[in-house]
Design an enzyme around this catalytic site. Structure first.
Site, short mmCIF file in Angstrom:
data_model
loop_
_atom_site.label_atom_id
_atom_site.label_comp_id
_atom_site.label_asym_id
_atom_site.label_seq_id
_atom_site.Cartn_x
_atom_site.Cartn_y
_atom_site.Cartn_z
N GLY A 1 -2.42 -22.24 -5.76
CA GLY A 1 -1.39 -21.30 -4.42
C GLY A 1 -0.01 -20.81 -5.57
NE ARG B 1 -1.43 -28.32 -1.22
CZ ARG B 1 -2.13 -28.42 -2.30
NH1 ARG B 1 -3.35 -28.01 -2.16
NH2 ARG B 1 -1.58 -29.10 -3.28
NE ARG C 1 -6.15 -22.92 -3.34
CZ ARG C 1 -5.02 -22.49 -2.94
NH1 ARG C 1 -5.27 -21.46 -2.36
NH2 ARG C 1 -4.08 -23.19 -2.89
CG ASP D 1 -2.81 -31.78 -6.70
OD1 ASP D 1 -2.88 -30.52 -6.32
OD2 ASP D 1 -2.62 -32.68 -5.83
CG ASP E 1 1.41 -31.37 -3.32
OD1 ASP E 1 1.88 -30.74 -4.71
OD2 ASP E 1 0.51 -31.17 -2.78
CG ASP F 1 2.55 -27.65 -1.21
OD1 ASP F 1 3.23 -26.76 -0.49
OD2 ASP F 1 1.22 -27.52 -1.57
CB THR G 1 2.69 -26.51 -6.03
OG1 THR G 1 2.55 -26.75 -4.66
CG2 THR G 1 3.02 -27.83 -6.67
P1 ADP Z 1 -3.53 -26.08 -6.79
O1 ADP Z 1 -3.71 -25.91 -8.09
O2 ADP Z 1 -2.37 -25.28 -6.06
O3 ADP Z 1 -3.60 -27.54 -6.26
P2 ADP Z 1 -6.49 -25.88 -5.86
O4 ADP Z 1 -6.65 -27.21 -5.47
O5 ADP Z 1 -6.96 -24.87 -4.97
O6 ADP Z 1 -4.75 -25.25 -6.19
O7 ADP Z 1 -6.94 -25.66 -7.21
C1 ADP Z 1 -7.19 -24.57 -8.11
C2 ADP Z 1 -8.20 -24.33 -8.78
O8 ADP Z 1 -8.45 -25.42 -9.82
C3 ADP Z 1 -9.69 -24.45 -7.94
O9 ADP Z 1 -10.25 -23.26 -7.19
C4 ADP Z 1 -10.50 -24.88 -8.82
O10 ADP Z 1 -11.10 -23.63 -9.78
C5 ADP Z 1 -9.75 -25.58 -9.84
N1 ADP Z 1 -10.18 -27.07 -9.75
C6 ADP Z 1 -9.55 -27.79 -8.48
N2 ADP Z 1 -10.11 -29.08 -8.54
C7 ADP Z 1 -10.95 -29.17 -9.54
C8 ADP Z 1 -11.82 -30.12 -9.94
N3 ADP Z 1 -11.89 -31.40 -9.55
N4 ADP Z 1 -12.60 -30.01 -11.09
C9 ADP Z 1 -12.77 -28.76 -11.71
N5 ADP Z 1 -11.74 -27.84 -11.19
C10 ADP Z 1 -11.00 -27.94 -10.10
#
Ligand code: ADP
Length: 339
Positions: A29, A190, A90, A121, A148, A146, A144
């Site tokens: 995000g 979230r 994403r 995260d 969090d 959030d 982020t």
């Molecule tokens: P944020 O980083 O804001 O928490 P997301 O949770 O959507 O956002 O994660 C962003 C991107 O990071 C995902 O679209 C994916 O490409 C990668 N990602 C998230 N979790 C994993 C994971 N467990 N292993 C590998 N890549 C991941």
């Protein structure tokens, strides 16, 4: 006042001189202040005599080899802009080993030695996997709204999101008091109630509903009644999107069933955009710059964040823990101030 301990990278083996080319990307995000962080990474990389590269569209762009050189002037005039000039995404493919191998190949083709990932995260889980599977040095910078992420008390974008929320609540309050109404104001975050707590306290909310602390419709109604008995004709209830009711729309229905009419405003993505506050710009500038220093000091993985007032480094392995939740004492203060 943010300080950087002199001992932050003490004990790291000096293998930072192997790093000549550092790439930066934004992922997950978007958050206001990401541009300030990109600027800091690029400018510090160049200041240290290395080459700077930018990756478009997060991990998705990395897989597609969308990596290009960044100059000091390519990040001019962006510190005040919300969003991210590198764009974010994403990427499902990056969740799989084959996708990460493709990303590694793309970095190798462009002779990129290390990566800075600005994101949340989820992005750091991806960063950790890239490091562990392919040995690519990766440093995370928490971006982020959030707030969090375990291991850091501050995230880039949070302060701006709260300020946006407060500004909007001030406007809503004008109409709430003119029409003697109760307003439910849903804020983002979230599963975290941090934005709700801060927005609620600063906006003088009569009630704050967060995911971390359970409440009942009855308690919320009693709060409204208490206000009415004291002569209040309007109230603002700040509702975290991830709260037990599932957001303001569901709570509005519950209140209606209990005989209480409320108007609902969902702040939603308005909180993700806009000019970053000075506080977010400062945080982003500092953490982005220190991320580069970490790589050049020999750090190979981890997130540069803040604990208390000090910049810190946390291994990705330690980010699995729960983020610092809402301190109950602060919720209790918020309640007392809202009588
Ligand atoms: P944020 O980083 O804001 O928490 P997301 O949770 O959507 O956002 O994660 C962003 C991107 O990071 C995902 O679209 C994916 O490409 C990668 N990602 C998230 N979790 C994993 C994971 N467990 N292993 C590998 N890549 C991941």
């Amino acid at each position: 006042m943010l300080t950087i301990p002199k001992t932050l990278f003490k004990g790291e083996k000096k293998k930072g001189d192997q790093i000549k080319r550092i790439a930066v990307l934004t992922s997950g995000g978007d958050a206001p202040g990401m541009n300030a962080a990109i600027r800091a990474v690029v400018r510090m990389t160049i200041a240290q005599g290395c080459e700077s590269m930018g990756v478009q569209r997060g991990y998705a762009g990395l897989l597609d080899g969308m990596i290009h050189p960044m100059s000091a002037s390519s990040v001019a005039n962006i510190i005040q802009r919300g969003g991210t000039i590198l764009k974010t995404s994403r990427c499902e493919e990056f969740m799989h080993k084959a996708g990460r191998k493709k990303a590694y190949e793309a970095l190798r083709i462009q002779s990129v030695d290390a990566l800075v990932v600005i994101g949340g995260d989820g992005s750091f889980r991806g960063a950790r996997a890239l490091y562990e599977e392919h040995g690519v040095p990766v440093i995370g910078v928490p971006g982020t709204i959030d707030r969090d992420i375990a291991g850091t008390d501050a995230t880039i974008g949070f302060d701006t999101a709260v300020n946006t929320g407060v500004e909007l609540i001030d406007k809503i309050r004008d109409t709430a008091s003119s029409h003697d109404r109760t307003f439910l104001v849903e804020v983002m975050g979230r599963h975290s109630g941090m934005i709700a707590l801060h927005t609620g306290v600063c906006g003088g909310a009569e009630s704050i509903v967060v995911p971390e602390i359970k409440t009942t419709v009855k308690a919320i109604c009693e709060g409204i009644d208490r206000g009415v008995r004291r002569g209040k004709t309007s109230s603002i209830i700040v509702v975290a999107e991830g709260c037990q009711f599932g957001g303001a729309a569901a709570l509005e229905k519950e209140l209606k069933k209990a005989g209480y009419a409320a108007k609902m405003v969902i702040l939603g993505h308005t909180q993700r955009g806009g000019t970053p506050t000075a506080s977010d710009r400062f945080l982003a500038s500092t953490l982005g710059a220190v991320a580069v220093e970490a790589l050049l000091s020999g750090v190979r993985e981890g997130m540069i964040g803040v604990k208390g007032s000090e910049v810190n480094l946390t291994s990705f392995k330690k980010l699995n823990g729960k983020p610092v939740g809402i301190p109950p004492e602060l919720m209790s203060i918020a309640k007392k101030l809202a009588v």
